[in-house]
Structure formats: structure tokens, C-alpha cells
Design a protein around this motif. Structure first.
Motif, PDB file in Angstrom:
ATOM      1  N   GLU A   1       0.822  -1.217   0.000  1.00 37.40           N
ATOM      2  CA  GLU A   1       0.000   0.000   0.000  1.00 37.40           C
ATOM      3  C   GLU A   1       0.856   1.267   0.000  1.00 37.40           C
ATOM      4  OE1 GLU A   1      -3.993  -1.708   2.209  1.00 37.40           O
ATOM      5  OE2 GLU A   1      -2.650  -0.388   3.332  1.00 37.40           O
ATOM      6  N   THR A   2       0.309   2.281  -0.649  1.00 36.90           N
ATOM      7  CA  THR A   2       0.968   3.589  -0.664  1.00 36.90           C
ATOM      8  C   THR A   2       0.225   4.483   0.312  1.00 36.90           C
ATOM      9  OG1 THR A   2       1.570   3.290  -2.951  1.00 36.90           O
ATOM     10  CG2 THR A   2       1.581   5.548  -2.135  1.00 36.90           C
ATOM     11  N   VAL A   3       0.933   5.023   1.276  1.00 36.64           N
ATOM     12  CA  VAL A   3       0.264   5.785   2.342  1.00 36.64           C
ATOM     13  C   VAL A   3       1.077   7.028   2.691  1.00 36.64           C
ATOM     14  CG1 VAL A   3      -0.982   3.893   3.460  1.00 36.64           C
ATOM     15  CG2 VAL A   3       1.413   4.275   4.007  1.00 36.64           C
ATOM     16  N   GLN A   4       0.489   7.840   3.541  1.00 35.55           N
ATOM     17  CA  GLN A   4       1.209   8.985   4.086  1.00 35.55           C
ATOM     18  C   GLN A   4       1.231   8.828   5.603  1.00 35.55           C
ATOM     19  OE1 GLN A   4      -1.499  11.281   1.708  1.00 35.55           O
ATOM     20  NE2 GLN A   4       0.151  12.697   1.232  1.00 35.55           N
TER      21      GLN A   4
ATOM     22  N   THR B   1       9.720  -0.927  11.713  1.00 37.45           N
ATOM     23  CA  THR B   1       9.434  -1.440  13.055  1.00 37.45           C
ATOM     24  C   THR B   1      10.012  -2.855  13.070  1.00 37.45           C
ATOM     25  OG1 THR B   1       7.392  -2.537  12.441  1.00 37.45           O
ATOM     26  CG2 THR B   1       7.199  -0.236  13.081  1.00 37.45           C
ATOM     27  N   ASP B   2       9.791  -3.584  14.166  1.00 40.42           N
ATOM     28  CA  ASP B   2      10.291  -4.955  14.199  1.00 40.42           C
ATOM     29  C   ASP B   2       9.751  -5.758  13.024  1.00 40.42           C
ATOM     30  OD1 ASP B   2      11.656  -4.423  16.380  1.00 40.42           O
ATOM     31  OD2 ASP B   2      10.270  -5.354  17.814  1.00 40.42           O
ATOM     32  N   GLY B   3       8.470  -5.503  12.683  1.00 35.47           N
ATOM     33  CA  GLY B   3       7.856  -6.353  11.673  1.00 35.47           C
ATOM     34  C   GLY B   3       7.561  -5.693  10.338  1.00 35.47           C
TER      35      GLY B   3
ATOM     36  N   LEU C   1       8.953   0.345   5.541  1.00 34.97           N
ATOM     37  CA  LEU C   1       8.341   1.227   4.544  1.00 34.97           C
ATOM     38  C   LEU C   1       9.438   2.005   3.859  1.00 34.97           C
ATOM     39  CD1 LEU C   1       6.243   1.122   7.123  1.00 34.97           C
ATOM     40  CD2 LEU C   1       5.018   2.758   5.711  1.00 34.97           C
ATOM     41  N   SER C   2       9.249   2.179   2.564  1.00 32.03           N
ATOM     42  CA  SER C   2      10.220   2.989   1.851  1.00 32.03           C
ATOM     43  C   SER C   2       9.604   4.373   1.651  1.00 32.03           C
ATOM     44  CB  SER C   2      10.546   2.256   0.563  1.00 32.03           C
ATOM     45  OG  SER C   2      10.795   3.164  -0.426  1.00 32.03           O
TER      46      SER C   2
ATOM     47  N   ALA D   1       4.976   7.133   1.626  1.00 29.28           N
ATOM     48  CA  ALA D   1       5.717   5.881   1.752  1.00 29.28           C
ATOM     49  C   ALA D   1       4.961   4.719   1.140  1.00 29.28           C
ATOM     50  CB  ALA D   1       5.983   5.585   3.228  1.00 29.28           C
ATOM     51  N   VAL D   2       5.724   3.714   0.766  1.00 28.32           N
ATOM     52  CA  VAL D   2       5.143   2.465   0.285  1.00 28.32           C
ATOM     53  C   VAL D   2       5.533   1.388   1.294  1.00 28.32           C
ATOM     54  CG1 VAL D   2       5.111   0.804  -1.595  1.00 28.32           C
ATOM     55  CG2 VAL D   2       5.489   3.216  -2.086  1.00 28.32           C
ATOM     56  N   VAL D   3       4.544   0.590   1.705  1.00 33.61           N
ATOM     57  CA  VAL D   3       4.859  -0.475   2.659  1.00 33.61           C
ATOM     58  C   VAL D   3       5.525  -1.612   1.882  1.00 33.61           C
ATOM     59  CG1 VAL D   3       3.960  -1.983   4.462  1.00 33.61           C
ATOM     60  CG2 VAL D   3       2.766   0.157   3.921  1.00 33.61           C
ATOM     61  N   ALA D   4       6.800  -1.855   2.204  1.00 33.43           N
ATOM     62  CA  ALA D   4       7.532  -2.897   1.481  1.00 33.43           C
ATOM     63  C   ALA D   4       7.226  -4.260   2.089  1.00 33.43           C
ATOM     64  CB  ALA D   4       9.023  -2.630   1.537  1.00 33.43           C
TER      65      ALA D   4
END
Ligand code: SER
Length: 886
Positions: A486-489, A513-515, A518-519, A535-538
Motif C-alpha cells: 500500500e501507498t500511504v502517508q 518497526t520490528d515487523g 516502509l520505503s 511511503a510504500v509499505v515494502a
């Protein structure tokens, strides 16, 4: 041995001798914990070492840590000045074991230092332990030989130490000294424990757990030790005084204050001197660590501390800013142990002066409003919330300043009324932005800003920090979590990521975070104070409330910094070379290159550009430190700082200076001084090199310069070099011989072109003169040469006609050349003896008509015309023949 500086070194030397690594104090703004307002204990910098997240090359350490307890879980602000020991800033001496030794060795080390190093009489000492900690109690018995009555078991949280709502924690054991019967008070746990007789001075925490959420604890990987001794308290004990304000360091600060304000620290006034001395320390150290007064977060706590001190300055009769004049005394006392204090002295001094000057203008009026509003109030009454809010909002009185001012008279403040007034004002602000035409999608940022306040920007000092996720926004809507893909802010409470502004592009990097990972592709400022990370959640899932590590792309930020600093240098160099009319009209600082638009009415010459580049590079070679100060806009401009016309600046601005002028009016003075919120290199040498690529026009009166720096400049020059080498190899010369070689080639080419044109002409006219002569016709006694010539440029026709006229002696010549695209050019020449009878102009018009054109022009002896029908040359030749024949 008992001076504060000696106590500090005795402590650290003792632990060094006992195998501990001496570690410098960490900054007051924790780099590794977003939940903490300020570093509130020595263990904060080791938090992740205790939990096993981070490893260090040592397992035992000792520090003298700067600590501020104002705001947050440990807040002592309200008490300072009115008790013997509360301080907002203090030094905490500590020893730490990260899974190395535990309770027994910790108690042993403490006992030996206290009784042998500091020589405290054993019979005056006693300890507390956590009620359930039998082990600690029996160790004290064994090591110190204490009887049971000297080991007090405390069942409350007083003997369970926690850093904050989360973090490492554990049961603790505190060491007390009995100051003697002449001081009122009872031992810990007794009804009289609040008295001063039994003074706690060292807390040994047996770190065993990590608090992950309120009420939830997990064991640490290895039991550890964290101890904290208040340096100021130990100074009290060793100097035989009961108040920290009577120790050597504070006495120096208080006597400096007496000199500056011209009053004595006695009677009712004494508390003011104590407040000032403490608040001077916390303000100076906070500013040195990068906190600046503001209306939010850490900056607001600093402002509250500063203003509280300033009010007390005023109570002592100060009529002008004076706090900053106490700074030399503080630096004299503490500058050796904390060199950052001396390094930041100018910044601290200016910040104090500015804040005091600004506050002074409203302080007197606010105090008179306060005294009017409380005239009829007495002990036990409350000031109405409305007035307290007005003091806060209009006169800049933080709530605690108002409370402090009323404290002596026993008057409180109606907090509910104050909060109601605050809420009402927020609602009005909301209504005004809602009606200000912001797009609905932007509204979300204003709402988040209102809810969480501005994002704290840490990126001037660090490129990596922890933060807490306050909001995740997807397609304009706040959502609870974001999943891979997902792409988020993302909005966090504090960030090292720079939000695009002042031409400098936003940072990119990683949030993790540990888990989840995000780029971050970009960072923008929104809603007047929020830093929004695109950011995009990698991988993984990110949730609101998660603690995250934010890491800026270092290489990219370094290039941005170099390009931004180079922009400042070019700006100043342009003003020197072109004149002071040069003003910045816009800029773009990207990692690859910089673009800078300036007002200047004409193109810049190559020589001007070269001089600009030389000057900027000369300052780069100075490797001069780049300094940043906070000043009022007026002061900054008075110092010669360049500001952008029409730009909205806050009351206080960052002023960035670099380099020393080499020649002209700036010789020996700061070279570039600009108002700027961007990020910059630490010293100019980091820019490496600036290379101007060129300049061009962007609208009337505005020129654009583009340049590259550092690695970008090196790559650019390497490419140029490759080109030169390739060229030299093609031309088979050394690069140094390229210029004469190319000049010779150009000369040769000119010569060849001329020879070629001559040969073509000859060929066109039939080789030799005779070739043309054979085509001459006799029209009723008039010689006429009419001919289409090929391979000849229109511009050469006239000279050919001239030559033919000479060949005829008397007669008329018409030459027609047809270009590659089929258009005809015709030139008619009439020898001088015939111009009475024939006009070249008339005749060429005849030819032109035949060639599909209209008219032509020239003189009676030579005229030129054209026509689109290159295929009709024969017709034109015959039409002119007919005209001559009449
Ligand atoms: N963390 C404990 C305290 O602050 C001991 O250093 O008291």
C-alpha cells in the motif's frame, strides 16, 4: 575534593579503575526514544542495550549524564526554587552493567565508593529496598554490615524504578544519609519522611524487566544494573549544606546574578535567585542540544522555563534582558565537563536575549492585568480560567508561570475554565481553516495538526531517530493500519526527515518497526506544521501507535546539503560579481544539481560565470564551519542576512552563515549570511567543488544558473575529460594541442570552401570563359547571354553576372540558379553603355513573372528577383530575350 567538578571526576575515576567504560553524556533530546520528552536518567542512552536490541563493545559503563526533569513523567518544574533540592536540570552520575555484574557487585561498588571514596560515615547511612526483594536486603546486611533497622523495606512504587510508561524497569534500592537531628524529618517510610533529615542520594536499580505497555512486563534478556546519583545532592552532603543552592556551583551562579541585577539573594527574593540559577542551566543545556523556544512540544517546555526565569528576573528589578549575561559564569563552571556548552555559547546567548526581549514587552502588561484580576482574591481562591487563558494567549504567560506568580499568595487557577477557553479557541481556528477554501483532501492535515500538534523536526542534528506513528493516511482518509504494497502517508510525532521547503527537496529513506518496513519516497510539510512522509509499505503491517525507527537516506541527504550550501555561496558570489541588485527569485535544491534563479537584466558573460564559480570555490576551500543561529528577523537583517522578499518568516528565524570574505567590502567578514530553514554541510569543505553548468533566461529580467557539486561535479568533469580525450584521439594530437589543431582545421576548411566555390562557378559558366561566349546571342545588335547555372548558390549569382558583363563588354546577362527545393533566383546585368535603353530592374521582373514570381529589385545595371517555378528557366530566358528584341 568536595567541589562539584571534583566530585564528578572522583566518581568517574573510581568506575574507570573498576573496569567501566567512561561514556559521554547523551544529548538532552533522546535520539532513541520518541516517548520521552527529555533525557530523564542516565540509563536512557542505554535503553536498547538493556533490552538487547543494541550491543556495545563494553558490558559495563559509567557516565555523568545531563538530565532535565520538566514536562513528561518526571516533572520537577513547579517545585524549583521553593524546595532545597528540586531542579529542572541536574547531573546524574551512574554506573551500568549490561548483563555483566548484578546486585551483589553493584552494592559492593556503591558501598566502597560511598564509605571509602567519599568517606561518608557508615553510621549515618541507611538504605531502602523493594519490600519483595529479600536478596537485596541480605546483600546489604552482608556487604555493609547493616542491622535490620538500617534496611527499610518499601512496598510502593517508590522502590520500583521506571523510565517512563514503557522501557526497562526494575526494583531499586536507595541509599540515604541522616543529616542529623537538627534537621526535621524521619526515615523513609515514616510519616515524617518528607522532611529533609534523611536525604536520598543514590538509587541502585536492578533492571530486570521491560515494560512494553502499561501493566505488561517481560523479563530482560540478562539482569542488569542502572544506578543514579544526583551530583548536586552529593555536593550538598560533602559540602555540609542542606540546599543544593548552597553548593559551590550554585553559589557562583547566584552571586553572578546578584552582580547583574544589583540585588542580594536574601529574604523573599532568595527564591527568585534559585529559580534563575536552575532555569539558566536547563535553558542553556537544552539550547546547546538543539531545542529552541517555540509554542509546541520540547520547545514550549523550554519557553516555559525561560519565561519563568525571566519573570523572576523582573521581580528582582531587571529592566532589560539580563539572563544572557549570566552565561559566562555558567560556561566557566561547567564548560570543561560539557564542551558543547562553550561551542553553543553564542547561540544560547542570542536565544536568551531574543526571548527575554520579546517577552519583556508583554510581561509588564500581563502582570498588571494579573494583579487587577486578583485584587479581590485571597488565599484559597482561584483566578478565573478566562483571564489565565488571556494571559497565555495574548501575553505569552505559560499556565505554570501564572500559577507560579500566584503561588506566594495561595491563589490557584481555574483549570477547567482555562481548558474550556483553549478548546473554544481551537474550534474557532478550525472554523477559519474550514472556510478558507482548502481542498477537502487538505483538511485532513489541519485536523491532524490540531489533534497532535506540529511534528518535531530533529533533522538538523540527526539523520536517524525513533518516532511514534500518530496517523496513517490513505487516499485522503485516516486509516488504522497499512499493509504490504500500500501507498500511504505517515505522520509521526518527531522525525529526522526534512519536509520540502525553501527550494530544498524533501528527504527519502526508510521507516521500520520490528515487523514492518516502509520505503519513504518523499516528505512534504502540510497543515502548517506537519511533516508528512509519503511511503510504500515494502513488508509487514504498520499500525497507528507503533514506535518506528526513521532513517534518512544519508547519501541523498548529503548531496542535498552540499547543493543547498553551494546555493548560498553562489548567491553571494553573484552579488559580488554582478552587483547587489541580484536577488533570489527561486531555487531548486535536488540531490543531483542545484538551480538558482536571480534577477539580472542581461545574459551573464562566460567571464562573469567563471568569476562566480571561482569565488564560491575559494570559500569551499576555506573549509569554514557553517554556523546556524536563531535570531529575530530584524536583527538578522541588521546583520546583513539575505532574506527573500515576500517570504513569510516567523518571529524568529534561522540564520545560516558560512565562510570569510576574501576581497572587497566583505573582506574579513562573514561571507554568506542568509535566513534559511534548510539543512547544510557542517563545514564548506564538504561541498567539495561547485561547477556552474551554465546560465539561461527564464522570463524577463530573470536568469537561471545551474550547477553541480561534490561527486556530481566530479562526474561531470570526468565526462568532459573523456570527451576531450576522445576528441584528441580522433584528431591524433595531445589534448593540449587540440586548440591550434582545430583552428588550423577551420582555416583549412575556409580555404577549401572558397576553392570549391570558385571551381563550381567556373563549371557553371561552362568551364572556361569561352564556353559562355559561345552561348551569347545577338538580338538586333544587343549581345545577350541568358543561362541557367547549376551548382551555384544564389548569393554567388551577382559576381558571376559581373564577370559575364565584363566578358561581353556591352550587352545584357541573365543568370538563373535553381535551388534544391526547386526555387529559382534570377539576376540580370546590363552593361553601363546600355542602361539608358534597358533597365536591369525591368528585365528581371520579366524573368520573375516567367518563373511564377512577382517583381524584383535592384539598380539599372544589376537587379535580382526570384520565382517558385524553377522548371521554367527556359521560358524566363526567352521572355527576357523577347523583351530586349522589343
Ligand atoms: N534510573 C534511575 C534513576 O533515575 C537510576 O539511575 O533514579
Amino acid at each position: 575534593m568536595s567541589g562539584v567538578n571534583e566530585i564528578r571526576s572522583t566518581f568517574l575515576d573510581y568506575f574507570r579503575k573498576n573496569g567501566h567504560e567512561i561514556v559521554s553524556s547523551s544529548p538532552l533530546v533522546p535520539r532513541n526514544d520518541p516517548t520521552l520528552m527529555f533525557t530523564n536518567a542516565g540509563m536512557v542512552q542505554f535503553k536498547n542495550v538493556f533490552t538487547g536490541l543494541e550491543s556495545r563493545p563494553y558490558t559495563t559503563a559509567s557516565t555523568s549524564q545531563k538530565v532535565v526533569r520538566a514536562g513528561g513523567k518526571h516533572n520537577d518544574l513547579d517545585n524549583v526554587g521553593y524546595t532545597a533540592r528540586h531542579l529542572t536540570f541536574f547531573e546524574m552520575l551512574g554506573n551500568f552493567s549490561f548483563g555483566d555484574y548484578f546486585k551483589e557487585r553493584a552494592i559492593e561498588l556503591a558501598w566502597n565508593l560511598v564509605t571509602k571514596g567519599f568517606d561518608l560515615p557508615k553510621e549515618r547511612l541507611l538504605v531502602t529496598v523493594y519490600a519483595e526483594d529479600e536478596e537485596a536486603a541480605s546483600l546489604w546486611k552482608k556487604i555493609a554490615g547493616f542491622s535490620d533497622d538500617k534496611i527499610i523495606r518499601i512496598p510502593t512504587s517508590d522502590n520500583f524504578w521506571q523510565m517512563g510508561d514503557t522501557g526497562p524497569c526494575g526494583p531499586c534500592s536507595e541509599i540515604f544519609i541522616d543529616q542529623g537531628e537538627h534537621v526535621w524529618g524521619g526515615p523513609p517510610g515514616s510519616p515524617e519522611e518528607d522532611g529533609d533529615r534523611f536525604l536520598e542520594f543514590w538509587n541502585l536499580v536492578f533492571m530486570q524487566f521491560e515494560q512494553t505497555a502499561p501493566g505488561e512486563r517481560t523479563p530482560l534478556p540478562r539482569p542488569s544494573i542502572d544506578t543514579g546519583m544526583g551530583l548536586e545532592r552529593m555536593a550538598c552532603i560533602l559540602q555540609g549544606v542542606s540546599s543544593v543552592f548552597d553548593t559551590d556551583l550554585f553559589k557562583t551562579l547566584i552571586s553572578a546574578t546578584e552582580d547583574v541585577v544589583g540585588a542580594r539573594a536574601e529574604g523573599d527574593q532568595a527564591a527568585s535567585f534559585r529559580v534563575i540559577a536552575d532555569h539558566l542551566r536547563s535553558s542553556a543545556f537544552l539550547i546547546a542540544d538543539g531545542v529552541l523556544p517555540s509554542n509546541e512540544g520540547r520547545g514550549y517546555v523550554l519557553r516555559r522555563i525561560m519565561r519563568r526565569a525571566m519573570r523572576h528576573m523582573q521581580l528582582l528589578g531587571a529592566r532589560e534582558p539580563l539572563m544572557y549575561r549570566l552565561l559566562p559564569a555558567l560556561v566557566g563552571e561547567m564548560g570543561r565537563a560539557y564542551p558543547e556548552l562553550g561551542r553553543a555559547e553564542a547561540l544560547i546567548s542570542e536565544t536568551l536575549k531574543l526571548e527575554e526581549g520579546k517577552f519583556r514587552t508583554t510581561l509588564a502588561r500581563g502582570l498588571s492585568l494579573l494583579s487587577d484580576a486578583t485584587e479581590t482574591l485571597g488565599k484559597g481562591d482561584s483566578l478565573d480560567g478566562e483571564t489565565a487563558f488571556k494571559l497565555y494567549d495574548t501575553y505569552g504567560f505559560p499556565l505554570d508561570l501564572t500559577q507560579d506568580a500566584l503561588r506566594a499568595r495561595g491563589i490557584g487557577v481555574d483549570l477547567t475554565g482555562f481548558n474550556d477557553a483553549m478548546q473554544r479557541q481551537k474550534a474557532e481556528a478550525r472554523a477559519s481553516w474550514a472556510g478558507s477554501g482548502e481542498k477537502a483532501t487538505e483538511g485532513v492535515w489541519f485536523e491532524l495538526k490540531e489533534k497532535f500538534g506540529a511534528t518535531e523536526f530533529l533533522g538538523y542534528d540527526t539523520e536517524s531517530a525513533e518516532g511514534v506513528v500518530q496517523a496513517i493516511v490513505r487516499e485522503g482518509t485516516v486509516v488504522g493500519e497499512a499493509k504490504a504494497g500500500e501507498t500511504v502517508q505517515i505522520v509521526v510525532n518527531q522525525t529526522p526527515f526534512y519536509g520540502e521547503s525553501g527550494g530544498q527537496m524533501g528527504d527519502s529513506g526508510v521507516i521500520s518497526t520490528d515487523g514492518a518496513k516502509l520505503s519513504v519516497t518523499d516528505t512534504q510539510k502540510k497543515g502548517e506544521g506537519l511533516f508528512v512522509h509519503a511511503a510504500v509499505v515494502a513488508e509487514g503491517v504498520l499500525k497507528t501507535g507503533d514506535a518506528v525507527v526513521l532513517t534518512v537516506d544519508h547519501a541523498r541527504r548529503s548531496r542535498l546539503r552540499a547543493n543547498h550550501s553551494a546555493t548560498h555561496l553562489l548567491h553571494e558570489a553573484l552579488r559580488e560579481v554582478l552587483g547587489t541588485h541580484v536577488a533570489q527569485k527561486g531555487s531548486l535544491v535536488s540531490p543531483e544539481r542545484l538551480r538558482f534563479d536571480v534577477s539580472h537584466p542581461k545574459p551573464m558573460s562566460a567571464e562573469e560565470l567563471a568569476r562566480v564559480e571561482d569565488m564560491a570555490n575559494a570559500i569551499i576551500l576555506q573549509n569554514a564551519p557553517v554556523t546556524t543561529r536563531l535570531m529575530s528577523v530584524d536583527d538578522a537583517i541588521a546583520e546583513g542576512a539575505m532574506a527573500l522578499f515576500g517570504e513569510k518568516y516567523g518571529e524568529e528565524v534561522r540564520v545560516v552563515s558560512m565562510g570569510t570574505g576574501i576581497e572587497g567590502a566583505k573582506a574579513g567578514k562573514p561571507y554568506s549570511i542568509e535566513l534559511c530553514g534548510g539543512t547544510h554541510v557542517a563545514s564548506t569543505g564538504e561541498i567539495g567543488l561547485v561547477r556552474v553548468l551554465g546560465e539561461s533566461a527564464v522570463g524577463s529580467g530573470v536568469r537561471r544558473i545551474e550547477a553541480v557539486t561534490g561527486e556530481g561535479a566530479r562526474a561531470y568533469l570526468a565526462e568532459q575529460d573523456e570527451r576531450v580525450k576522445a576528441l584528441a584521439s580522433v584528431l591524433k594530437v595531445q589534448p593540449s594541442e587540440l586548440l591550434p589543431r582545430v583552428e588550423a582545421l577551420m582555416d583549412e576548411r575556409k580555404k577549401l570552401e572558397k576553392e570549391l566555390a570558385d571551381a563550381r562557378r567556373k563549371l557553371a559558366m561552362g568551364g572556361a570563359q569561352g564556353g559562355a561566349a559561345s552561348e551569347v546571342r545577338d538580338l538586333a545588335g544587343i549581345k545577350y547571354l541568358g543561362k541557367a547555372v547549376s551548382g551555384v548558390d544564389a548569393k554567388d549569382l551577382k559576381s558571376l553576372v559581373d564577370e559575364a558583363k565584363t566578358g561581353l563588354t556591352s550587352g545584357v546577362v541573365l543568370l538563373i540558379a535553381v535551388s534544391d527545393d526547386g526555387k529559382a533566383s534570377a539576376v540580370v546585368g546590363v552593361t553601363a553603355d546600355l542602361t539608358e535603353r534597358f533597365s536591369a530592374v525591368d528585365l528581371v521582373r520579366v524573368a520573375s513573372v516567367a518563373l511564377g514570381g512577382k517583381g524584383g529589385g535592384g539598380r539599372a545595371d544589376m537587379a535580382q528577383a526570384g520565382g517558385p517555378d524553377g522548371a521554367k528557366t527556359d521560358e524566363a530566358i526567352e521572355a527576357v530575350a523577347a523583351a530586349i528584341a522589343g
